[in-house]
Design a protein around this motif. Sequence first.
Motif: not given
Lengths: 351, 539
Positions: A320, A325-335
Amino acid sequence: MKITINGRTIEAKEGQTILQAALANGMYIPHLCYHDKVGAAGKCRACVVEVEGMRGLQTSCSVQLRDGMVITTDSETVRNAQKLVIDLMLSSGTHDCLACEQNGNCELQDAAYFLGIERPSVQYGEINREFDTSSEFIYVERNKCISCGRCVAACNNTVVNQVLDFGHRGHHTEIVFDTDIPMGDSTCVQCGECSQMCPVGAIVDKNAIGKGRIWEFKKVETVCPYCGVGCKLELHIDERTNKIVKVKGVEDSPTNNGMLCVKGRYGFDFVAHPERLTTPLIKENGQFREASWEEAIELVASKFKALKDEFGPDSFMGLASAKVTNEENYTFQKLMRTAIRTNNVDHCARL
Amino acid sequence: MAGLAASFGSGAMTNDIKGMKDSDVALIIGSDTSEAHPVISARIKQAVKEGRTKLIVIDPKKIKMADFAEIYACQRPGTDVAVLNGMMHLILKNGWEDKEFIVNRVDPESFEALKKEVENFTPEYVEKISGIPAETLEKIAELFGKAKVAALYYAMGITQHTTGVDNVKSTANLQMLCGNMGVPGGGVNPLRGQSNVQGACDMGGLPNVYTAYQQVSNADTQAKMEKFWNVQLSNKVGKPMTVAFDDAYEGKMKAFFIMGENPMISDPDLHHAEEALKKLDFLVVEDIFLTETAKLADVVLPATTYAEKEGTFTNTERRVQKLDPAVKAPGSAKHDWEIHQMIANKMGLSWNYQNAEEIFNEMASVTPSYAGMSYERIGRMGLHWPCPTKDHPGTPVLHAGKFTKGLGTMFAIPFRAPAEMPDEEYPTYLTTGRILQHFHTGTMSRKSQGLNNLAGPHVMISVEDAERMGVGNSEQVKVTTRRGSITTKAFVTKRIPKGTAYVPFHFWEAPANILTNNALDPVAKIPEYKVCACKLERA
């Protein structure tokens, strides 16, 4: 407490000056050396007003309010005094607005407009101080300096870099860097606070010169991409070229109070850099070739699936990013956690 | 982070930026503040100049902040535990500790253990280890110990050691001992180095936790997240990056997906990192430029910069702030979240985010410390986490009245030397870090000609070492360690003590991390960037 300005009664706060109360209530008084951040200097005398019961004219930036104070900012006496101050300032330098970087953003111009001064009535002799172009990012034109002292106060008391000061005497007084050496040779770290504080066109951002006037730009507030302080930026955007032209610190931000560093203020070239990636790339025989998003995503997803099936989810690692952004770190770890099914997620917090 | 979590129950900067003016004393140890966090350095300098705060600086390099300090002490690299233990020894010996705070807020057994440990750390003993004269340490301990409220600031100078966690725990020990926790102007303040490094941690960009540090190994959390995402999840703690690189080097990893990072500049021992990435079957890099790392990739996906994005960053003081798009992205570059959504859907999931705000709201609903936040509430000024409910004002100062974990824990920390010490063959300390004009791996800042004109690659060396080698300013010096060598310009300065060299790590032309040691802290897995042994030669 209650005070009266030009016959209007207003509610004011304890500790406010006349100027602060007037400005807070939408009443403009010309002022050049005063700025919220650097405070009152009582130097330029453009902000003089009449106060009932006080002799002579008072500088409104330095007089603290008292309950019941009655103030006049628009009498003939006051206006004449303000006009004289601004008139003399206009005469004291090359305040030619046409090609000035600060046109439309100049507090001297604002004062002249307010007071209806078309041309200075006194003409000085030849004014020809040197331009200082030695600094990488900051341009200094002392011919336009009105010696208000804001930059000196900002450099010494706000960012506390202690580079700028007044040098020489009397008519020859001017701002100097360190021991009166060129700005580029001085210990200046080019934070640009002086440029942000300068009310006229004497200290300006070099990389914005000639790129357009203030009213042509879209202004967008956002957050600096560099270190973790999170300084709030106001980006000035030329929508015709889709480029950042200038960056200012947001004055009322509790994180940075308008302050920035050399990277945050001037290091934005990367956004519009010609080497930016504009299309997905796929490596074939050791060489990259351009690809469509469909093809690239198809390849990534199918490769991920095949490797996951063959070697298991924990043969994957996802990095990550501390710069997105926070949003994109969130989607990255979710992926990584839901599509790959691994907790092998990390970023360079430690590096 | 691991260190503070163990001491307090939460691993973030405890205080806010606004309160920096409220300290009677500030101690900077292991942070070159004016270079790496210039605007925070301005706040501290303001407080010093206005006479509110007295500053203590402890650092191997005589950093600019030392010019504003009441006391500056030059320590040998990697001796922080000894110095902090020495301060605590003196504070206890003189009775300057905050007895009431210790009784009410600290686990009593842990305090006894600390007391016993620091007993040995007499100023004379600490002088032998750290090089700080005994009387200087006494002055520091007195100024700090007697202060009504004192703040402690550190950055990577404390953490990037094989004793990183020990160092951090020692800073927490000191601040609990002096009762400086939970009050404005106090606190343990690790200054975070990247725009959203705090947020990347908060969002679960870590191998052991989901968002807000909810453990992946906790069965209840796992059940909650499985229900929330409607998939089965792994409860196995993942690999930290540094370990994953070692495993990749041994051929045990198959695929890396790297978003907006450039380990080919930032990782320790770059030769090793490059070999590791080359051994992978598949490397995907999502970035804004073809970075040193992206060049090694099989697929490169073009992403957007801060100026093109909507979203949020969480800064060093835990303030969540809003980014708004200002320019359009070039070509067909996409937001990182859009790319993740495309991959997820291609892999059989069904994501359907329309914008960043929807993602934020989903995240907040499963993240206790962000639960009360929305874009509307964040507004122009931001909100500090924890902000658990819609009417919570946010929390600028952590641990007021009570630590996150209840009672604070002190740790008895013995001194351990760095993994690699100078010897006959490599007689000089090498330490690395940042300079003001550039940022991290240079992906952004190196694209500015102006910033490049202001500062390029160099090695800072002492006047004594320069004279010994017969090297003048800007002449070429070869720096060699057991991992490799670089040749770069000498920057001869009185700010560096004899026997130490400092290399900024931003420059691919002379990468500091060719030289650094990839020895890790056993808990945090952070590499020892701040100390290794090198030799300097005229090139």
